[in-house]
Enzyme design. Structure first.
Site, PDB file in Angstrom:
ATOM      1  N   GLU A 139       0.839  -1.216   0.000  1.00 62.53           N
ATOM      2  CA  GLU A 139       0.000   0.000   0.000  1.00 62.53           C
ATOM      3  C   GLU A 139       0.865   1.253   0.000  1.00 62.53           C
ATOM      4  OE1 GLU A 139      -2.874   0.419  -0.784  1.00 62.53           O
ATOM      5  OE2 GLU A 139      -4.394  -0.475   0.492  1.00 62.53           O
ATOM      6  N   THR A 195      -5.743   8.094  -4.959  1.00 66.25           N
ATOM      7  CA  THR A 195      -5.856   7.935  -3.498  1.00 66.25           C
ATOM      8  C   THR A 195      -4.990   8.973  -2.783  1.00 66.25           C
ATOM      9  OG1 THR A 195      -6.356   5.614  -3.727  1.00 66.25           O
ATOM     10  CG2 THR A 195      -5.584   6.311  -1.571  1.00 66.25           C
TER      11      THR A 195
HETATM   12  N1  HSE Z   1      -8.400   4.663   4.300  1.00 64.44           N
HETATM   13  C1  HSE Z   1      -7.974   4.885   2.956  1.00 64.44           C
HETATM   14  C2  HSE Z   1      -8.409   6.272   2.525  1.00 64.44           C
HETATM   15  C3  HSE Z   1      -8.580   3.849   2.063  1.00 64.44           C
HETATM   16  O1  HSE Z   1      -9.574   6.605   2.765  1.00 64.44           O
HETATM   17  O2  HSE Z   1      -7.596   7.026   1.984  1.00 64.44           O
HETATM   18  C4  HSE Z   1      -8.317   4.052   0.597  1.00 64.44           C
HETATM   19  O3  HSE Z   1      -7.181   3.441   0.180  1.00 64.44           O
END
Ligand code: HSE
Length: 320
Positions: A139, A195
């Site tokens: 990640e 993201t």
């Molecule tokens: N918790 C993360 C976010 C999940 O909201 O950015 C998405 O990858």
């Protein structure tokens, strides 16, 4: 293949890891749920000579790195490093089923699959939390932050809450039953680093009043899951007062789509992960109707959308 402990290991494995919904509304970086589909499928082989290599096929594969920073490869290498097998090289074939950049845990599924597969090939030397730390490296490579709310449910299945990040601790909650999970994905032009950008728009500080409102939503979410109270769960999902308001401006029609879900009887609705998909918790048998209403609401803003209905998946990454 012989590991550093002199154990003879199988040389090849094929695994799958599911799509996930992170945050579940107010649980930013702390909550996630595995879905019954789609999956990433990963084949991994130990490569005594040569270099690490990965090929990527499937949904959105043209947008996924096939270089050394690929999430599966990074997570797999993290397992090799943690177990003292750095010299081993990996050959991977990743078939994407989870669409990238839609908020369905695409990088989380690939990371979980990479870490899980290599740990299996080595004869499972890592305990679950050590394995999770390795998957989180995937990640980090993908979006710059080693958050666990997609990788943890992609690895372990079900609904997971992260109770600590230092050191990482996770807890498995009840699987959500008696409800359908509707995911509605708008067709939007998305940046490659979607993201990362959706994290950058978040406030750095929040007033105490908002913190209290957020904690009450999070408490409702946890209590709803624990007590199998779908209305309470849904009210928690819908009351994110910090992350959703900041991100919803990136999703045209968000307010009306959420309203369409709730006015059609969904227990709760919010952004799926970092978006742009929305998810709704629907009464059993109502998922398609609610999905259509949400799709139409996007349509009234000139945005094409597709929806799918799901169950919460008890199972996470597994050998196929
Ligand atoms: N918790 C993360 C976010 C999940 O909201 O950015 C998405 O990858």
């Amino acid at each position: 293949m012989v590991t550093k402990d002199g154990k003879e290991m199988r040389d090849m494995i094929k695994v799958s890891a599911p799509a996930t919904i992170a945050n579940l509304g107010p649980g930013y970086d702390l909550m996630g749920m595995a879905l019954d589909r789609p999956f990433d499928i990963l084949e991994v082989e130990f490569n005594q000579d040569g270099e690490d290599a990965i090929s990527v096929t499937g949904v959105g594969s043209e947008t996924i790195s096939n270089a050394l920073n690929n999430a599966s490869l990074v997570a797999g290498r993290a397992v090799l490093k943690k177990t003292g097998n750095e010299k081993v090289k990996l050959s991977m074939r990743l078939n994407k089923g989870v669409p990238p950049r839609m908020g369905m845990g695409s990088s989380g599924a690939s990371s979980a699959a990479g870490a899980f597969a290599v740990n299996e090939l080595l004869g499972r030397p890592l305990e679950p939390e050590a394995l999770l730390i390795c998957a989180m490296e995937g990640e980090r490579a993908s979006c710059g932050a080693a958050h666990a709310d997609n990788v943890a449910p992609a690895l372990f299945g079900g609904v997971i809450v992260i109770t600590d990040y230092s050191p990482i601790r996770v807890c498995r909650l009840n699987v959500i039953e008696g409800a359908e999970i509707v995911v509605v994905s708008p067709e939007l032009e998305l940046a490659q680093e979607k993201t990362k950008l959706a994290r950058e728009v978040l406030p750095k500080e929040v007033p105490l009043s908002k913190l209290i409102a957020q904690m009450s939503a999070f408490a409702s979410l946890i209590a709803g899951i624990t007590n199998k109270d779908l209305k309470l769960l849904g009210s928690g999902v819908s009351r994110d007062v910090i992350i959703e308001p900041a991100r919803s401006v990136l999703i045209p029609g968000f307010k009306d789509v959420k309203e369409a879900a709730l006015s059609n009887g969904a227990y709760g609705c919010s952004i799926s992960g970092a978006g742009p998909s929305l998810f709704a918790i629907a009464p059993e048998g109502e998922g398609i109707r609610i999905g259509k209403a949400m799709k139409d609401a996007f349509g009234s803003h000139g945005v094409e959308a597709a929806f799918s209905t799901h169950k919460c998946n008890k199972e996470g990454a597994r050998v196929v």
